[in-house]
Design a protein around this motif. Structure first.
Motif, mmCIF file in Angstrom:
data_model
loop_
_atom_site.group_PDB
_atom_site.id
_atom_site.type_symbol
_atom_site.label_atom_id
_atom_site.label_comp_id
_atom_site.label_asym_id
_atom_site.label_seq_id
_atom_site.Cartn_x
_atom_site.Cartn_y
_atom_site.Cartn_z
ATOM 1 N N ALA A 102 -45.025 0.571 49.525
ATOM 2 C CA ALA A 102 -43.773 0.862 48.819
ATOM 3 C C ALA A 102 -42.807 -0.324 48.829
ATOM 4 N N GLU A 103 -42.744 -1.028 49.958
ATOM 5 C CA GLU A 103 -41.763 -2.118 50.067
ATOM 6 C C GLU A 103 -42.028 -3.209 49.045
ATOM 7 N N ALA A 104 -43.294 -3.361 48.657
ATOM 8 C CA ALA A 104 -43.664 -4.426 47.730
ATOM 9 C C ALA A 104 -43.919 -3.888 46.331
ATOM 10 N N SER A 105 -43.483 -2.658 46.081
ATOM 11 C CA SER A 105 -43.780 -2.022 44.793
ATOM 12 C C SER A 105 -42.610 -1.204 44.277
ATOM 13 N N GLN A 106 -41.392 -1.555 44.692
ATOM 14 C CA GLN A 106 -40.246 -0.745 44.266
ATOM 15 C C GLN A 106 -40.084 -0.745 42.748
ATOM 16 N N GLY A 107 -40.485 -1.820 42.103
ATOM 17 C CA GLY A 107 -40.369 -1.876 40.644
ATOM 18 C C GLY A 107 -41.213 -0.809 39.981
ATOM 19 N N THR A 108 -42.496 -0.810 40.303
ATOM 20 C CA THR A 108 -43.396 0.198 39.749
ATOM 21 C C THR A 108 -42.947 1.602 40.154
ATOM 22 N N LEU A 109 -42.584 1.769 41.417
ATOM 23 C CA LEU A 109 -42.216 3.102 41.896
ATOM 24 C C LEU A 109 -40.984 3.641 41.164
ATOM 25 N N GLN A 110 -39.981 2.795 40.996
ATOM 26 C CA GLN A 110 -38.784 3.289 40.300
ATOM 27 C C GLN A 110 -39.094 3.624 38.840
ATOM 28 N N THR A 111 -39.923 2.801 38.193
ATOM 29 C CA THR A 111 -40.237 3.120 36.784
ATOM 30 C C THR A 111 -40.998 4.439 36.696
ATOM 31 N N ILE A 112 -41.855 4.709 37.664
ATOM 32 C CA ILE A 112 -42.571 5.991 37.626
ATOM 33 C C ILE A 112 -41.597 7.149 37.866
ATOM 34 N N PHE A 113 -40.672 6.952 38.805
ATOM 35 C CA PHE A 113 -39.665 7.991 39.060
ATOM 36 C C PHE A 113 -38.871 8.277 37.783
ATOM 37 N N GLU A 114 -38.504 7.218 37.084
ATOM 38 C CA GLU A 114 -37.747 7.412 35.840
ATOM 39 C C GLU A 114 -38.612 8.089 34.774
ATOM 40 N N TYR A 115 -39.887 7.708 34.736
ATOM 41 C CA TYR A 115 -40.816 8.350 33.806
ATOM 42 C C TYR A 115 -40.913 9.845 34.115
ATOM 43 N N GLN A 116 -41.114 10.175 35.398
ATOM 44 C CA GLN A 116 -41.206 11.594 35.790
ATOM 45 C C GLN A 116 -39.942 12.348 35.354
ATOM 46 N N SER A 117 -38.786 11.694 35.531
ATOM 47 C CA SER A 117 -37.522 12.335 35.181
ATOM 48 C C SER A 117 -37.438 12.595 33.687
ATOM 49 N N MET A 118 -37.835 11.596 32.902
ATOM 50 C CA MET A 118 -37.722 11.745 31.445
ATOM 51 C C MET A 118 -38.705 12.777 30.907
ATOM 52 N N ILE A 119 -39.922 12.782 31.447
ATOM 53 C CA ILE A 119 -40.906 13.766 30.981
ATOM 54 C C ILE A 119 -40.450 15.180 31.365
ATOM 55 N N ALA A 120 -39.894 15.317 32.557
ATOM 56 C CA ALA A 120 -39.398 16.635 32.978
ATOM 57 C C ALA A 120 -38.276 17.089 32.029
ATOM 58 N N GLU A 121 -37.370 16.174 31.705
ATOM 59 C CA GLU A 121 -36.286 16.484 30.764
ATOM 60 C C GLU A 121 -36.834 16.922 29.414
ATOM 61 N N LEU A 122 -37.736 16.101 28.915
ATOM 62 C CA LEU A 122 -38.252 16.312 27.567
ATOM 63 C C LEU A 122 -38.998 17.639 27.453
ATOM 64 N N THR A 123 -39.785 17.962 28.472
ATOM 65 C CA THR A 123 -40.611 19.164 28.405
ATOM 66 C C THR A 123 -39.870 20.396 28.916
ATOM 67 N N GLY A 124 -38.700 20.187 29.543
ATOM 68 C CA GLY A 124 -37.982 21.321 30.110
ATOM 69 C C GLY A 124 -38.652 21.856 31.367
#
Lengths: 447, 505
Positions: A102-124
């Motif tokens: 995780a310490e060396a992958s915060q970029g990928t991890l945050q983008t996935i978190f944002e992706y999860q958030s947007m998909i959850a929003e979009l699909t309700g």
């Protein structure tokens, strides 16, 4: 070979360091009988010549950039903002792997978190995973989730779900005692509610429907979730996420699981892959969701940060007891979708969705006016519709228009024998009115 | 040090926009009149509103919070983190490849089908198999296909009793998961003291219920299964099939072939051996190759050549069916094909030779300080153990974290499961001797630190944007979306040290 940094001197020094005379000494463990003498492949090609050759090979295709394409059926030609390719071309993203450290992958991890958030929003929905392979395999995994979750053995699948998704579900269930039963469509091209009621017994794990369905129709699922839930089953919707800029989300329809193909969200068609399977669920199914999940947590200094979480569901921990075998997913395409959704935002997504509706409705109405064509299903559409040809066969139409550099649509006969006289025609925001009119004229000429 | 990047949602302000699309076309048509009102969304999706330059800076800044092959040595064992040639990226983006619709008429995709046909040809030659399906999207997807092929094969012979899949205790987690997902029961065969499949035990396990053995060769310890011929015979004599997990194929290009070893089914990870980028987790591609007797069961369609034309052949009556939509991750197939053509026979062979040489070189140099369980030459990777360090209260994970401070990605740790304190190191052929020397120096410095400053290792890393995340908190109170975060008071940074900026752009 310019990809290999070791020099011949390096190799000799390293072999000497290892106390051997030649490379062969390192691999004596391979039985002589199994040692390959040589690969029967051509020698390598330099970059310039290979580029030339592959460009020529690519030119042997007629791409949708050259042709006027009205093909849909699960993969769509959409406008892709320039920034997407620039972001996913950052090699810090595309040459990294699953963010185990995780310490060396915060970029990928945050983008996935944002992706999860947007998909959850979009699909309700409440929760999205980090991605699946494609819409078909995500839908099949949803079926398996429901079968496991309910302990039942039958899944009802709307016949208007993408035929290749239905086949994938069957393949995933091949060899099991699970029963996959089609729910027919009615005269309006929509889920046959009477048939649903008669099939919805206490052995049913889930109902899977599509929106828009394969015939292009956006259906009214009012009351369906209740019927399904009353029978103790899960309601699974396979949706085109771009349509959700305008149309009701699976969450609003009461679905338990939303899956689908995310290719519409800024991903090139690339002959059908790689696309993006998305998978979102209600909170109750959190521990059953397949694939990776990224969560926010704190680091030792109390700062918020991101890490893979709930890994105890997954294959690398649970081996044969894991709920799914997925490991590699489609993270880079999830990133593409995130950039797309960030760029479009709430407003842009609605506008693109509306453009699709306007384009396809205009095209549908104009084509319906041509003698010889009719529109058998009149319901609301997102960006594609069924066009029936009374006189000319769809094959003839497709061939004649292909000669004019137009892909007229998808022949439906191979998927639905009763629709052998019909084409599935798609128009997205990529088409101008002039292009639609050119198509309409060409269709008039062959009708 | 904390350089968190604010979430894209936190950058959202009403009135900002990141899109530009034509808005006048058909503006005379009112959408509300075109669709049934009951179908329209009532609660709109709360997507962010951000301008284009802010979006670009957001994601580019995030990209800089990653280790990657292009920025760091990334010896993640079993993942083959080799260089991803840039030409491959360019070719995959050629308009004539990237902008093809999957349902275009065959005559209009001859170039694409030609590429797939030729890629299959190369993979057949490299592995010694008779046919490949290019459909599976990843290694685990290929394994699933393989399990279906096993079942279809036995079923076709009315041999319905074969319900067991045997996997070594050192196997990848996907192997037992794939077998179980498909309904096989999983039987584990132990490794022997040489780190190989225990042949005597295997012989006891095989029988009329054996559907197949799944094997990685070289195995996850980086050791070649030198009794593969006897293993093969034991399984085949019992009527079972052999499945080859191709995750470690990077060791064998031009040196040996699973087909010649007697494997019936093979999957390849194009994102490992054939350099398609790992993408932060994917996409990959997991083509599956089979011997002649299993060809009738492959997923449809296959790409065939008929009268000088390439065709999609759906006429496979005994096919297991399709595993996904369309034909495979074509974009990845282009990259792998480009890689193969750039290298050719000699280049591919040199690739494996250098991968093996690099692994042995690193192994030799770290043996002073770390236990390496098997005293013999390894193939393309090896497993070292932090067992000496364990006695000092320092674990493999601490060494992994400290390596990050030296600018190296960590090896795969705690895998294979049978090796305590495992650190699986796979340098690949893409690394120079200079890089390997620096890595070895770092490993040895860390070994010294474990003796002199064990606490330093337990606290590492120090130089990255975060310190170790609280994984227990992440699992106990899952915060998986921005909405969750808004409701999660425990994460709202009440514990910030004074003077440390929370969000830095």
């Amino acid at each position: 070979m310019n990809y290999l940094p070791l020099t011949e001197t390096d190799r000799q020094e390293m072999l000497a360091d290892l106390g051997v005379k030649n490379f062969e000494d390192l691999i004596r463990v391979i039985p002589e009988k199994l040692r390959l003498k040589d690969l029967n492949l051509p020698s390598g090609t330099n970059e310039l010549d290979l580029t030339r050759e592959l460009r020529e090979l690519s030119a042997g295709n007629q791409s949708t950039a050259q042709a006027l394409s009205f093909l849909g059926g699960g993969y769509y030609e959409h406008f892709i903002p320039s920034i997407i390719n620039h972001v996913i071309s950052r090699s810090e993203f595309y040459t990294a792997y699953t963010p185990y450290q995780a310490e060396a992958s915060q970029g990928t991890l945050q983008t996935i978190f944002e992706y999860q958030s947007m998909i959850a929003e979009l699909t309700g929905m409440d929760i999205s995973n980090a991605s699946n392979y494609d819409g078909a395999s995500a839908t099949a995994e949803a079926a398996l989730l429901a079968l496991r979750h309910t302990g039942r053995n039958k899944v009802l699948v709307a016949r208007t779900l993408h035929p290749e998704y239905r086949e994938t579900i069957r393949t995933y269930c091949f060899g099991s005692h699970f029963d996959i039963v089609d729910v027919p469509f009615d005269a309006a091209g929509k889920l046959d509610q009477a048939a649903l009621v008669s099939l919805l017994k206490d052995d049913v794990a889930a109902l899977i429907v599509a929106s828009p369905n394969f015939l292009g129709l956006v259906e009214d699922f009012e009351g369906v979730a209740k019927k399904v839930h009353d029978a103790g089953a899960l309601f699974i919707m396979s949706v085109n996420p771009l349509s959700l800029g305008l149309f009701k989300s699976p969450g609003e329809w009461g679905a338990d699981i939303a899956v689908g193909e995310g290719q519409s969200l800024g991903i090139p068609m690339s002959l059908g892959g790689p696309g993006l399977g998305f998978f979102a669920v209600k909170k109750e199914l959190l521990r059953k969701i397949p694939g990776r999940l990224v969560g926010m947590t704190k680091d030792r200094n109390g700062h918020r940060c991101f890490a893979l979480t709930l890994q105890a569901r997954e294959q690398h921990i649970r081996r044969e007891k894991a709920g799914s075998n997925i490991c590699t997913n489609h993270a880079l395409l999830a990133l593409a979708a995130s950039v797309y959704l960030a760029a479009m935002g709430k407003e842009g997504l609605r506008k693109v969705a509306e453009y699709n509706v306007r384009s396809s409705v205009y095209l549908r109405e104009q084509l319906a006016k041509i003698k010889g064509f009719e529109v058998p299903f009149k319901g609301s559409v997102f960006n594609e519709f069924v066009l029936k040809s009374a006189k000319k066969s769809p094959t003839e139409i497709v061939q004649k228009l292909q000669a004019q550099n137009i892909f007229a649509g998808l022949e439906l006969g191979e998927f639905y024998p009763e629709l052998k006289d019909s084409l599935l025609v798609c128009a997205t925001e990529t088409k101008t009115k002039a292009e639609l009119d050119r198509f309409i004229d060409a269709m008039r000429a062959v009708s | 040090m904390n350089q968190n990047v604010s979430l894209i949602f936190e950058k959202s302000r009403p009135g900002k926009r990141g899109f530009s699309i034509p808005e006048k076309h058909f503006s005379d048509l009112d959408v509300k009149a075109l669709v049934e009102p009951n179908l329209l969304r009532k609660q709109s999706a709360e997507l962010p509103s951000v301008s284009e330059p802010e979006i670009v800076r957001h994601f580019v800044t995030l990209s800089q919070k990653n280790f990657s092959v292009d920025t760091n040595f990334y010896p993640l064992g079993s993942c083959t983190m080799k260089y991803n040639p840039k030409l491959n990226e360019d070719v995959a983006r050629f308009e004539g490849f990237a902008q093809l619709h999957p349902y275009q008429p065959e005559e209009t995709i001859q170039g694409a089908l030609n590429l797939m046909f030729d890629l299959e040809g190369a993979l057949k030659e490299i592995t010694g198999m008779d046919r490949f399906t290019l459909q599976p999207a990843a290694g685990a997807h290929g394994e699933l296909a393989g399990m279906m092929l096993v079942k279809a094969y036995h079923d076709s012979r009315k041999d319905f009793k074969r319900t067991q899949v045997i996997v070594p205790d050192s196997s990848h987690g996907t192997n037992p998961a794939s077998a179980a997902l498909f309904g096989f029961s999983v039987v584990t065969v132990k490794s022997d003291e040489r780190g190989r499949v225990n042949l005597a035990e295997l012989k006891k396990l095989v029988g009329p219920e054996t559907a197949c053995l799944m094997l990685t060769n070289p195995n996850t310890l980086g050791l070649f299964e030198d009794e593969i011929q006897q293993i093969q015979k034991a399984v085949h004599d019992a009527g079972g099939l052999l499945y080859y997990d191709g995750a470690n194929m990077n060791a064998l290009l031009g040196l040996a072939r699973p087909g010649d070893m007697g494997f019936d089914i093979v999957h390849l990870n194009l994102h490992k051996t054939f350099s398609t980028p790992h993408g932060g987790g994917g996409p990959g591609a997991g083509p599956v190759g089979v011997k002649e007797r299993l060809v009738p069961f492959l997923p449809a369609p296959l790409v065939d050549k008929k009268d000088g034309k390439y065709v999609l052949n759906y006429d496979i009556p005994q096919s297991i069916g399709r595993l996904r939509s369309f034909y495979g991750n074509f974009g990845m197939l282009i990259r792998a094909y480009t890689f193969i053509r750039r290298h050719g026979r000699e280049g591919l062979n040199q690739t494996s030779r250098d991968a093996i040489l690099n692994a042995n070189y690193v192994k030799k140099k770290v043996e002073k300080h770390f236990v390496v369980p098997h005293a013999e030459f390894c193939m393309h990777e090896f497993v070292a153990q932090a067992v000496k360090q364990n006695d000092l209260g320092v674990h493999a994970t601490d060494i992994a974290k400290r390596l990050l401070d030296f600018g190296f990605h960590a090896p795969t740790i705690y895998f294979p499961l049978i090796v305590p304190e495992a650190m699986m190191i796979e340098p690949t052929e893409s690394e120079s001797k200079e890089t390997l020397d620096k890595f070895v120096d770092a490993m040895n410095v860390i070994a010294d630190e474990a003796v002199d400053f064990p606490d330093r290792l337990r606290q590492a890393p120090f130089t990255l944007i975060i310190s170790r995340p609280d994984d227990v908190l992440a699992a106990r109170q899952p915060v998986l979306t921005f909405k969750d975060y808004q409701a999660a008071e425990h994460l709202h940074l009440q514990n910030q040290p004074v003077g440390v900026p929370v969000h830095v752009e």
